[in-house]
Write a protein that holds these residues in place. Structure first.
Motif, short mmCIF file in Angstrom:
data_model
loop_
_atom_site.label_atom_id
_atom_site.label_comp_id
_atom_site.label_asym_id
_atom_site.label_seq_id
_atom_site.Cartn_x
_atom_site.Cartn_y
_atom_site.Cartn_z
N ARG A 281 4.91 -9.24 9.79
CA ARG A 281 6.01 -8.38 10.24
C ARG A 281 5.69 -6.91 10.00
O ARG A 281 5.17 -6.54 8.94
N ARG A 282 6.01 -6.08 10.96
CA ARG A 282 5.91 -4.63 10.82
C ARG A 282 7.32 -4.04 10.91
O ARG A 282 7.50 -2.90 11.30
N VAL A 283 8.29 -4.86 10.54
CA VAL A 283 9.70 -4.45 10.48
C VAL A 283 10.08 -4.34 9.01
O VAL A 283 9.78 -5.23 8.22
N ASP A 284 10.71 -3.23 8.65
CA ASP A 284 11.09 -3.03 7.24
C ASP A 284 12.12 -4.06 6.79
O ASP A 284 12.89 -4.60 7.59
N ASP A 285 12.15 -4.29 5.46
CA ASP A 285 13.08 -5.26 4.88
C ASP A 285 14.50 -5.09 5.40
O ASP A 285 15.18 -6.06 5.74
N GLU A 286 14.94 -3.84 5.42
CA GLU A 286 16.33 -3.54 5.75
C GLU A 286 16.75 -4.10 7.11
O GLU A 286 17.92 -4.42 7.33
N PHE A 287 15.78 -4.21 8.00
CA PHE A 287 16.10 -4.62 9.38
C PHE A 287 15.65 -6.05 9.69
O PHE A 287 15.74 -6.49 10.83
N LEU A 288 15.16 -6.75 8.68
CA LEU A 288 14.53 -8.06 8.92
C LEU A 288 15.53 -9.15 9.29
O LEU A 288 15.25 -10.00 10.14
N ASP A 289 16.69 -9.14 8.65
CA ASP A 289 17.68 -10.21 8.88
C ASP A 289 19.08 -9.62 8.83
O ASP A 289 19.58 -9.29 7.75
N PRO A 290 19.76 -9.49 9.97
CA PRO A 290 21.10 -8.87 9.98
C PRO A 290 22.13 -9.68 9.21
O PRO A 290 23.18 -9.14 8.85
N SER A 297 21.33 -4.39 12.58
CA SER A 297 19.94 -4.43 13.04
C SER A 297 19.75 -5.40 14.20
O SER A 297 20.21 -6.54 14.17
N THR A 298 19.05 -4.91 15.21
CA THR A 298 18.65 -5.79 16.32
C THR A 298 17.14 -6.00 16.32
O THR A 298 16.58 -6.58 17.24
N LEU A 299 16.47 -5.49 15.27
CA LEU A 299 15.01 -5.55 15.21
C LEU A 299 14.50 -6.85 14.58
O LEU A 299 13.37 -7.26 14.82
N GLY A 300 15.35 -7.47 13.76
CA GLY A 300 14.92 -8.66 13.05
C GLY A 300 15.44 -9.93 13.69
O GLY A 300 15.70 -9.98 14.90
N VAL A 301 15.59 -10.96 12.85
CA VAL A 301 15.99 -12.28 13.34
C VAL A 301 17.10 -12.81 12.43
O VAL A 301 16.88 -12.95 11.21
N ALA A 302 18.24 -13.11 12.98
CA ALA A 302 19.36 -13.63 12.18
C ALA A 302 18.99 -14.97 11.56
O ALA A 302 18.58 -15.90 12.27
N GLY A 303 19.10 -15.06 10.25
CA GLY A 303 18.84 -16.32 9.55
C GLY A 303 17.41 -16.51 9.09
O GLY A 303 17.07 -17.53 8.47
#
Length: 480
Positions: A281-290, A297-303
């Motif tokens: 992942r090149r997405v920061d922790d904050e945006f990883l899981d809404p 965040s729409t950058l990560g994946v719910a769950g």
């Protein structure tokens, strides 16, 4: 000798280590091949090579993004054609020092999210950990594959005027720059045909293969599906994301391409859902899981965090590793090395002052013209105060900000970064440089690509090497 004139204006910077010159006349052994080559070609040929490098970067889209630039978001990454050269004996010390450091940092992260012995033994204050914005309570008690939290690191080093390399920062979250290291080397091969193999310059070409191997071996699947999760085209390192995915032969995905179903992560494909086993992942922790962090965040994946905790997907680097590269924690890395490994640090830290400490705050304020102040969770050269460049009003305003949360700031002496020769306007000119070697940690240990990315402060007198602040880069040769 065709081009003696090019060296005529190389003025060494006082009280500064120069990578090429020992003194005004004596060239270091590792630079003799560069010196010989540059003197053997005409200025016109060098100009053509410089132009060729710009065209290659342009045609291959080697770009980065500057968020605050009103002229446009994408820029070509400036490249200086003169490589930085490091002796193998110097590199071996760097190699051992970074391996030692990563081993201790990885043990620290495991400890912090499990037993917390280092806090109980009074080595690090508990408040420093719990107040750190990169500490994730969601990771408490979570076991990660093979106990590896930091798989990929880019450790920033500088060489001070004593000739020693010092660690400036430990980048353990989503370090970038490795694609520029690879591209710089490809361009060097064209600019200096035949010189690299003849002089046994160590190769950097196997980085993508090694990264793929490290990602693959952390999965318990025989043929795991590995993807690279990017925030998308507006991310400053998007070029790098596409490059690494292409070189490893894995899918480049965004959050909208993935979903969670039946406690597993799946990728949407034209043939239906395909299970994902490893996510670089090149997405920061904050945006990883809404569902667990930033709800918007729409950058990560719910769950995705729930799946991760069940061990049904591996995430690289592990969430929560940022607690170990916070600038306030950096102060304690030498103590970590002694605590976990019972060894003396092979690479030194830069003297660092914590502004939450009243005595250290007072010292920094009284000596601000020789200090740089940084946010503990800052990066990219943003939000710093360089004391020697700031006027009284700027210093007053900055301390007003510091006073609202002193624990959020550290200060360090302004160091004399070493200089290396750069080709600027047809002349060789010294400019300040740092070095970011890239380390890969896996089941069989830590591997460090020999060389790394040398960043250059292209502006005369500047100490800021970040690409977002007008810096450039050059190839780094490790020579036997």
């Amino acid at each position: 000798m065709k081009n003696e004139k090019q060296f005529s204006s190389y003025d060494l910077v006082a009280n500064t280590w120069d990578e090429m010159y020992k003194n005004n006349t004596e060239i270091r052994a590792q630079y003799k091949i560069i010196n010989t080559y540059l003197k053997s070609v005409s200025k016109e040929i060098l100009d053509k090579k410089e132009e060729l490098s710009k065209q290659l970067f342009m045609s291959q889209g080697v770009t980065f993004t500057v968020y605050s630039d009103n002229e446009g978001i994408e820029k070509i990454f400036p490249f200086d054609i003169v490589p930085r050269v490091i002796l193998a004996s110097e590199w071996d010390k760097i190699d051992k020092g970074i391996k030692q450091r990563l081993k201790a940092l990885n043990l620290f992260i495991k400890d912090i999210y499990h037993d917390q012995f280092i806090i109980k033994d009074g080595i690090i204050p508990a408040g420093l950990i719990y107040d750190c914005p990169n500490y994730l309570r969601e990771m408490m008690g979570v076991n990660v594959p093979h106990d590896i939290y930091v798989h990929i690191a880019g450790v920033d080093l500088i060489r001070n005027n004593d000739g020693e390399f010092y660690v400036l920062e430990d980048n353990l979250r989503t370090p970038s720059g490795v694609s520029y290291m690879l591209e710089n080397r490809e361009i060097s091969k064209r600019i200096f045909p035949g010189i690299l193999p003849k002089n046994n310059i160590r190769s950097v070409a196997n980085y993508p293969d090694l990264l793929y191997k490290k990602l693959k071996e952390i999965s318990d699947q025989n043929d795991p599906n590995i993807v690279l999760l990017t925030p998308g085209i507006y991310n400053s390192a998007y070029y790098e994301h596409t490059t690494l995915a292409r070189l490893m032969g894995i899918e480049l995905v965004e959050g909208r391409d993935l979903l969670v179903k039946d406690h597993h992560v799946y990728m949407k494909t034209t043939n239906g859902l395909k299970r994902v086993d490893v996510i670089y992942r090149r997405v920061d922790d904050e945006f990883l899981d809404p569902l667990e962090f930033n709800a918007s965040s729409t950058l990560g994946v719910a769950g995705i965090m729930a799946v991760y905790r069940k061990g049904n997907v591996a995430i690289v680097n592990a969430p929560g590793t940022g607690v170990a590269d916070d600038k306030a924690i950096y102060v304690y890395v030498p103590a970590m090395i002694k605590y976990y490994l019972n060894e003396e640090p092979l690479l030194k830290n830069i003297e660092t002052y914590q502004l939450a400490n009243p005595e250290e705050y007072k010292h920094v304020k009284n000596n601000i013209k020789t200090m740089v102040i940084k946010k503990t969770d800052g990066s990219g050269g943003y939000g710093m105060l360089m004391g020697h460049e700031a006027d009284d009003e700027e210093i007053k305003d900055y301390f007003n900000t510091v006073d609202k949360n002193p624990a959020g700031f550290i200060a360090q002496p302004i160091l004399r970064l070493s200089t290396a020769p750069c080709s600027i306007d047809g002349q060789l000119t010294p400019r300040c440089v740092d070095l970011r070697p890239f380390a890969l940690n896996g089941v069989d240990g830590v591997d460090i690509t020999p060389g790394g990315l040398t960043r250059v402060a292209l502006k005369k007198g500047s100490l800021v090497v970040n690409s977002s602040q007008g810096g450039g880069s050059k190839d780094t040769w490790v020579i036997e």
